[in-house]
Write a protein that holds these residues in place. Structure first.
Motif, PDB file in Angstrom:
ATOM      1  N   PHE A 236      40.379 110.707 100.855  1.00  0.00           N
ATOM      2  CA  PHE A 236      41.733 110.874 101.369  1.00  0.00           C
ATOM      3  C   PHE A 236      42.491 112.006 100.683  1.00  0.00           C
ATOM      4  O   PHE A 236      43.611 112.314 101.059  1.00  0.00           O
ATOM      5  CB  PHE A 236      42.520 109.573 101.238  1.00  0.00           C
ATOM      6  N   GLY A 237      41.884 112.613  99.667  1.00  0.00           N
ATOM      7  CA  GLY A 237      42.512 113.748  99.015  1.00  0.00           C
ATOM      8  C   GLY A 237      43.547 113.383  97.977  1.00  0.00           C
ATOM      9  O   GLY A 237      44.539 114.106  97.806  1.00  0.00           O
ATOM     10  N   ALA A 238      43.346 112.274  97.267  1.00  0.00           N
ATOM     11  CA  ALA A 238      44.294 111.818  96.247  1.00  0.00           C
ATOM     12  C   ALA A 238      43.685 111.929  94.856  1.00  0.00           C
ATOM     13  O   ALA A 238      42.461 112.062  94.699  1.00  0.00           O
ATOM     14  CB  ALA A 238      44.696 110.364  96.517  1.00  0.00           C
ATOM     15  N   ARG A 239      44.536 111.872  93.835  1.00  0.00           N
ATOM     16  CA  ARG A 239      44.028 111.797  92.462  1.00  0.00           C
ATOM     17  C   ARG A 239      43.540 110.387  92.145  1.00  0.00           C
ATOM     18  O   ARG A 239      42.549 110.198  91.446  1.00  0.00           O
ATOM     19  CB  ARG A 239      45.132 112.191  91.479  1.00  0.00           C
ATOM     20  N   HIS A 240      44.295 109.402  92.614  1.00  0.00           N
ATOM     21  CA  HIS A 240      43.946 107.997  92.400  1.00  0.00           C
ATOM     22  C   HIS A 240      44.208 107.240  93.695  1.00  0.00           C
ATOM     23  O   HIS A 240      45.149 107.550  94.421  1.00  0.00           O
ATOM     24  CB  HIS A 240      44.800 107.359  91.297  1.00  0.00           C
ATOM     25  N   THR A 241      43.385 106.226  93.961  1.00  0.00           N
ATOM     26  CA  THR A 241      43.617 105.333  95.091  1.00  0.00           C
ATOM     27  C   THR A 241      43.440 103.901  94.629  1.00  0.00           C
ATOM     28  O   THR A 241      42.528 103.597  93.854  1.00  0.00           O
ATOM     29  CB  THR A 241      42.659 105.639  96.257  1.00  0.00           C
ATOM     30  N   PHE A 242      44.322 103.035  95.115  1.00  0.00           N
ATOM     31  CA  PHE A 242      44.281 101.620  94.764  1.00  0.00           C
ATOM     32  C   PHE A 242      44.218 100.798  96.046  1.00  0.00           C
ATOM     33  O   PHE A 242      44.932 101.084  97.013  1.00  0.00           O
ATOM     34  CB  PHE A 242      45.524 101.218  93.956  1.00  0.00           C
ATOM     35  N   ALA A 375      53.306 114.890  98.517  1.00  0.00           N
ATOM     36  CA  ALA A 375      53.935 113.613  98.181  1.00  0.00           C
ATOM     37  C   ALA A 375      53.334 113.054  96.894  1.00  0.00           C
ATOM     38  O   ALA A 375      52.136 113.184  96.633  1.00  0.00           O
ATOM     39  CB  ALA A 375      53.757 112.621  99.313  1.00  0.00           C
ATOM     40  N   ASP A 376      54.173 112.420  96.079  1.00  0.00           N
ATOM     41  CA  ASP A 376      53.705 111.819  94.827  1.00  0.00           C
ATOM     42  C   ASP A 376      52.968 110.514  95.076  1.00  0.00           C
ATOM     43  O   ASP A 376      51.984 110.205  94.399  1.00  0.00           O
ATOM     44  CB  ASP A 376      54.893 111.567  93.899  1.00  0.00           C
ATOM     45  N   TYR A 377      53.457 109.753  96.046  1.00  0.00           N
ATOM     46  CA  TYR A 377      52.853 108.458  96.383  1.00  0.00           C
ATOM     47  C   TYR A 377      52.818 108.327  97.904  1.00  0.00           C
ATOM     48  O   TYR A 377      53.774 108.686  98.598  1.00  0.00           O
ATOM     49  CB  TYR A 377      53.655 107.290  95.792  1.00  0.00           C
ATOM     50  N   VAL A 378      51.717 107.796  98.408  1.00  0.00           N
ATOM     51  CA  VAL A 378      51.572 107.562  99.839  1.00  0.00           C
ATOM     52  C   VAL A 378      51.001 106.161 100.024  1.00  0.00           C
ATOM     53  O   VAL A 378      49.987 105.805  99.418  1.00  0.00           O
ATOM     54  CB  VAL A 378      50.639 108.597 100.497  1.00  0.00           C
ATOM     55  N   THR A 379      51.659 105.363 100.844  1.00  0.00           N
ATOM     56  CA  THR A 379      51.165 104.021 101.146  1.00  0.00           C
ATOM     57  C   THR A 379      50.663 103.999 102.582  1.00  0.00           C
ATOM     58  O   THR A 379      51.291 104.556 103.484  1.00  0.00           O
ATOM     59  CB  THR A 379      52.270 102.968 100.960  1.00  0.00           C
ATOM     60  N   GLN A 380      49.526 103.357 102.795  1.00  0.00           N
ATOM     61  CA  GLN A 380      48.903 103.346 104.122  1.00  0.00           C
ATOM     62  C   GLN A 380      48.407 101.950 104.474  1.00  0.00           C
ATOM     63  O   GLN A 380      47.795 101.276 103.641  1.00  0.00           O
ATOM     64  CB  GLN A 380      47.713 104.315 104.176  1.00  0.00           C
ATOM     65  N   SER A 381      48.660 101.545 105.704  1.00  0.00           N
ATOM     66  CA  SER A 381      48.095 100.306 106.241  1.00  0.00           C
ATOM     67  C   SER A 381      46.753 100.644 106.873  1.00  0.00           C
ATOM     68  O   SER A 381      46.695 101.084 108.025  1.00  0.00           O
ATOM     69  CB  SER A 381      49.038  99.692 107.274  1.00  0.00           C
ATOM     70  N   SER A 382      45.687 100.429 106.131  1.00  0.00           N
ATOM     71  CA  SER A 382      44.358 100.806 106.613  1.00  0.00           C
ATOM     72  C   SER A 382      43.946  99.987 107.830  1.00  0.00           C
ATOM     73  O   SER A 382      43.016 100.358 108.548  1.00  0.00           O
ATOM     74  CB  SER A 382      43.324 100.617 105.500  1.00  0.00           C
ATOM     75  N   HIS A 396      47.840 105.794  97.632  1.00  0.00           N
ATOM     76  CA  HIS A 396      47.283 107.048  97.132  1.00  0.00           C
ATOM     77  C   HIS A 396      48.305 107.707  96.207  1.00  0.00           C
ATOM     78  O   HIS A 396      49.499 107.758  96.519  1.00  0.00           O
ATOM     79  CB  HIS A 396      46.963 107.992  98.288  1.00  0.00           C
ATOM     80  N   VAL A 397      47.825 108.214  95.088  1.00  0.00           N
ATOM     81  CA  VAL A 397      48.713 108.751  94.056  1.00  0.00           C
ATOM     82  C   VAL A 397      48.302 110.169  93.695  1.00  0.00           C
ATOM     83  O   VAL A 397      47.111 110.453  93.513  1.00  0.00           O
ATOM     84  CB  VAL A 397      48.662 107.880  92.773  1.00  0.00           C
ATOM     85  N   GLN A 398      49.308 111.065  93.601  1.00  0.00           N
ATOM     86  CA  GLN A 398      49.062 112.370  93.006  1.00  0.00           C
ATOM     87  C   GLN A 398      50.265 112.817  92.168  1.00  0.00           C
ATOM     88  O   GLN A 398      50.483 114.010  91.955  1.00  0.00           O
ATOM     89  CB  GLN A 398      48.709 113.403  94.067  1.00  0.00           C
TER      90      GLN A 398
END
Length: 675
Positions: A236-242, A375-382, A396-398
């Motif tokens: 997804f192109g993020a530094r971290h994903t939770f 964006a610094d933080y992105v929330t997604q409903s997968s 997703h965090v960057q």
């Protein structure tokens, strides 16, 4: 006793029925090199185990773009940089262009070793652009084949889902939670055995306990869950994903607490998801509300004007976080980059609620996404548009200042200590699907959208609304775009309301739509849409178009009353001592009692789910009249936040102190213990 019981890997049966074919393009203008290498690599592929069906082919530089746009089976590209530095720069440019078209492809570079030396001038970003490097004098095609295959295999892996499957097939005896013990409590029951048979075996035997250590811990991951999250971040192109198993509602609360836990100021769209408003209450945050725009013809709420966002950022330099929803429920997307850049220049972090746009990164026509815009933080409903189970979401965090330890602690405050493992597995699988076939799936979706729009317009009664139709006039210069997978249909000419068309589609044709307004219905074209479903929907609309109602019963949009002002922090109002006042009560009498009082709850008509009142907000005559109108008539609107006492709707307001003629407690900001 003590023997390891294992079952054969049955998870790839569908792949055996449908052999995979992964194409790898060698892009070069050197005809001799490209044909020699392709022949050697295909010979190697035929001689070795090739589970992904790797097939190599030579493609010239001018031809590669059309292949990227058209060939869904293309999974990797090998770029020949030639033998000089200028050609290396061209290879980098080509790689960047490929990434814009197909973000998930593995890209390899063929160069000479001089490029790797400082004298050769190889840029520091070389390894970021290319997965692996090959020398033009390479002669070990076995090794090259295995490397390409390994990178594709990495993308195609599902570390958590595979581990879960292996554990289930190992058939361990369960002496731990949950109590159904793999479904054994239901299987042979004369009373509930039918539920077991209806749901299926694996719904129960994948529902396991955190005691199963081989499956890792969602709250403190170190092995397969962490590996799955790392793969998701890469895809997804993020530094971290939770991963989260209780929805994007929780994701929003976690991020807001990360930035503003304990208080502070937030700039937020008034039409944001109610989880954001909940987080404002829970963390004693001071909100600066941005007014949403309404399209008066269709009753659809759009984004906030960019100038209003910029004015709020300028007027509140002490704000810590900006929260924006993009895309909206109706598919309207902000031009995010200038907004995010403007916020960052003022030291404000940005959270983009991308619940409805988890698919955006996987087709060039839908980009850029919030992460790509900074964006610094992105929330997604997968689960909304991808193939994950309901409640399955990602953060997703960057953020360059990201504190991972603190984030995990904030997440642990909201996440269940008993996560649903099948939901985690569905996140792992949904990520794999988008990585391997997201482009092709979305390409099919967009073709269905074209067909659906054309056929809807051809009815002469229904009309598929375009981006220009949906953008309210105040947003005309904001470069708003539309996610085409949300198709909103104007039903006005049919003489029926959106709700009536929804009921007819359901009762007569077995079709359930996503949402309605008084004169529109909206359908989603997702990865699960099929040609047969499309055929049935088009047929239903054509049948309904043959019998329009001569006398229209379509209503008109009710515009949300103006936001008044906050008398105190939302948290002070919500947790204060309160009383309940009737909303209807002969209309005028209720208005006299409510006007000027401070609301203690969030009052939200649904749809569209935008609050009319938030805790701490002063109630105006227009607000009372608006809510009364929504509850009157046969087509009354569902309103969240009202309290019903003997079927009488009530609003909870801050209690006035004894002897006060006004809402003194609210206006002084004194919060007492909640009733």
């Amino acid at each position: 006793m003590g023997v390891e019981l294992t079952m054969p890997d049955l998870g790839n049966l569908s792949e055996r029925r449908q052999p995979l074919e992964c194409r790898v393009a060698l892009v070069s203008n050197d005809r001799d090199l490209s044909h020699n290498w392709v022949d050697a690599l295909n010979t190697t592929a035929a001689q070795h185990e090739n589970p992904f069906g790797l097939c190599f082919e030579a493609v010239t530089v001018p031809a590669i773009e059309s292949r990227l746009r058209e060939d869904e089976r293309l999974q990797a590209v090998i770029i020949d940089a030639g033998s000089c530095r200028d050609e290396l720069k061209s290879a980098e440019t080509l790689s960047d262009h490929m990434h814009k078209l197909r973000s998930q492809l593995n890209v390899f570079l063929v160069a000479q070793d001089s490029f790797l030396s400082e004298e050769g001038g190889a840029p520091a970003s070389l390894r970021k652009r290319f997965d692996e490097l090959f020398d033009r004098r390479e002669g070990n095609f076995n090794h090259m084949f295995r490397l390409v295959q390994a990178f594709i295999a990495r993308r195609a892996s599902t570390p958590f889902a595979d581990t879960l499957k292996e554990y289930v097939f190992s058939a361990r005896d369960a002496w731990h939670t949950p109590g159904h013990s793999g479904g054994d409590s239901l299987r042979n029951s004369p009373w509930v055995g039918d539920f077991y048979r209806f749901m299926g075996e694996h719904v129960f035997n994948t529902d396991l306990s955190v005691s199963v250590q081989v499956l890792d811990s969602l709250l403190e991951p170190h092995s397969v869950i962490q590996e799955a999250q790392d793969l998701a971040a890469q895809v997804f192109g993020a530094r971290h994903t939770f991963f989260l198993t209780n929805g994007t509602s929780t994701a929003n609360k976690v991020v807001i607490q990360q930035i503003l836990g304990g208080g502070g100021k937030i700039i937020v769209d008034q039409a944001c998801h109610k989880s954001v408003h909940h987080a404002i209450v829970m963390n004693r945050i001071e909100p600066v509300y941005l007014k949403s725009t309404l399209h008066p013809q269709f009753g659809i709420y759009g984004p906030v004007c960019r100038t209003d966002i910029e004015k709020a950022l300028d007027a509140h330099p002490d704000a810590a976080l900006l929260v924006i929803t993009s895309c909206t429920y109706d598919g309207l997307r902000y031009d995010l980059k200038p907004i995010i850049d403007y916020a960052h220049e003022r030291g404000v972090k940005v959270l983009i609620d991308e619940a409805w746009y988890a698919h955006g990164y996987f087709h060039n026509e839908l980009r850029p996404t919030a992460l790509e815009c900074g964006a610094d933080y992105v929330t997604q409903s997968s689960h909304k548009m991808l193939s994950a189970f309901s409640q399955a979401s990602m953060v997703h965090v960057q953020d360059p200042d990201f504190d991972e330890f603190r984030f995990r602690e904030n997440l642990n405050m909201y996440a269940s200590t008993s996560p649903q493992y099948s939901m985690i597995a569905s996140l792992d699988v949904a990520r794999k699907q988008m990585s391997m076939e997201g482009f092709g799936r979305l390409r099919s979706c967009l073709k269905m959208v074209e067909t659906l729009r054309r056929e809807v317009d051809a009815t002469g009664v229904f009309r598929a609304l375009t981006c220009d139709d949906l953008i309210p006039a105040p947003l005309a210069k904001d470069n708003i775009s539309l996610d085409p997978t949300k198709v909103t249909i104007d039903v006005t000419a049919s003489g029926y309301s959106g709700k009536e068309i929804q009921v007819k589609l359901f009762d007569h044709f077995g079709i359930q739509v996503e949402k309605t307004t008084y004169n529109t219905v909206t359908v989603l074209v997702t990865l699960g849409s099929t040609e047969s479903k499309l055929l049935r929907l088009v047929h239903a609309l054509k049948q309904l178009a043959k019998h329009p109602r001569k006398r229209s019963h379509v209503g008109t949009a009710r515009q949300l009353p103006e936001f008044t002002h906050l008398n105190c922090l939302p948290a002070d109002a919500y947790f204060s001592e309160t009383e309940e006042l009737p909303l209807m009560d002969n209309g005028v009498a209720a208005e006299k009692k409510l006007v000027g009082r401070t609301c203690a709850d969030e009052i939200v008509p649904y749809p569209p789910g935008i609050p009319v009142l938030v805790p701490g907000q002063e109630i105006s005559p227009q607000i009372v009249q608006f809510l009364q109108q929504l509850l009157q008539g046969q087509n009354s609107t569902e309103i969240h936040g009202l309290i019903f006492r003997s079927d009488e709707p009530m609003i909870r307001v801050m209690k006035e102190p004894v002897g006060s003629s006004g809402d003194g407690a609210a206006k002084s900001g004194k919060a007492k213990k909640r009733k």
